[in-house]
Design a protein around this motif. Structure first.
Motif, PDB file in Angstrom:
ATOM      1  N   GLY A  16       2.405  -7.601  -0.622  1.00  0.00           N
ATOM      2  CA  GLY A  16       2.407  -8.449   0.553  1.00  0.00           C
ATOM      3  C   GLY A  16       2.437  -7.756   1.895  1.00  0.00           C
ATOM      4  O   GLY A  16       2.514  -8.420   2.920  1.00  0.00           O
ATOM      5  N   ASN A  26       5.122 -16.072  -1.773  1.00  0.00           N
ATOM      6  CA  ASN A  26       3.849 -16.133  -1.045  1.00  0.00           C
ATOM      7  C   ASN A  26       2.830 -17.060  -1.706  1.00  0.00           C
ATOM      8  O   ASN A  26       1.654 -17.036  -1.368  1.00  0.00           O
ATOM      9  N   ARG A  75      -4.410 -13.738   1.657  1.00  0.00           N
ATOM     10  CA  ARG A  75      -3.721 -13.046   0.560  1.00  0.00           C
ATOM     11  C   ARG A  75      -4.785 -12.478  -0.383  1.00  0.00           C
ATOM     12  O   ARG A  75      -5.469 -13.231  -1.062  1.00  0.00           O
TER      13      ARG A  75
END
Length: 181
Positions: free
Chosen positions: A35, A7, A114
């Motif tokens: 995640g 990621n 994120r």
């Protein structure tokens, strides 16, 4: 822990994968799981953060969004949401708060962000010359977890975790409080 590379948290936030997973649970009951997506309405209050610690050592906790205002256009990378230093052992509530906690507030249409927690073990108790931010202070953009860690010789992260979030109906309330909208 490969999720940090998959990621792109490594290299967007940190240069090395943390040694362990940081346990992060919000008062809403939502647990951060490398995640998974969590809606902003569930992360409005600071979470409980747990980790194995040396009770005689001090730690630094960073909570940051590298995707501000969006992952495609991260011109304010990183926007830090919480910064606590000189945490004695695992007692986060007893640490020195440099930036008060602010929940996720991704702009509408900016897709997934994120939200990343990084923990460092400090070499000793430190003096920090960083600005202090209240939870209504929007001046948190262009922070660098990596540069902060280098400045204070924090070494490699000892633990970390992250989740994804995108706009929901709770975001306008927080953004208004911050003076964004």
């Amino acid at each position: 822990m490969e999720a940090f590379k998959t990621n792109e948290i490594v290299p967007d936030v940190i240069s090395t994968v943390p040694a362990k997973v940081l346990s992060v649970r919000f008062k809403s009951g939502k647990q951060v799981n490398l995640g998974e997506e969590i809606q902003p309405k569930y992360v409005t209050e600071s979470p409980e953060v747990q980790y194995d610690s040396d009770p005689n050592s001090f730690y630094t906790l960073v909570f940051t969004d590298p995707d501000a205002p969006s992952r495609k256009n991260p011109i304010r990378r990183e926007w830090h949401h919480w910064l606590v230093v000189n945490i004695p052992g695992s007692k986060v509530s007893e640490g020195e708060v440099l930036s008060e906690y602010i929940g996720s507030a991704p702009p509408q249409g900016s897709e997934l962000h994120r939200y990343t927690f990084i923990l460092y073990k400090q070499p000793q108790k430190l003096s920090f010359d960083e600005p202090r931010h209240s939870n209504t202070d929007p001046a948190r953009g262009n922070f660098s977890t990596e540069k902060f860690a280098q400045k204070y010789n924090l070494g490699s992260p000892v633990a970390g975790n992250f989740y994804f979030a995108q706009w929901d109906e709770s975001v306008p309330i927080l953004r208004k409080k911050l003076g964004f909208d």
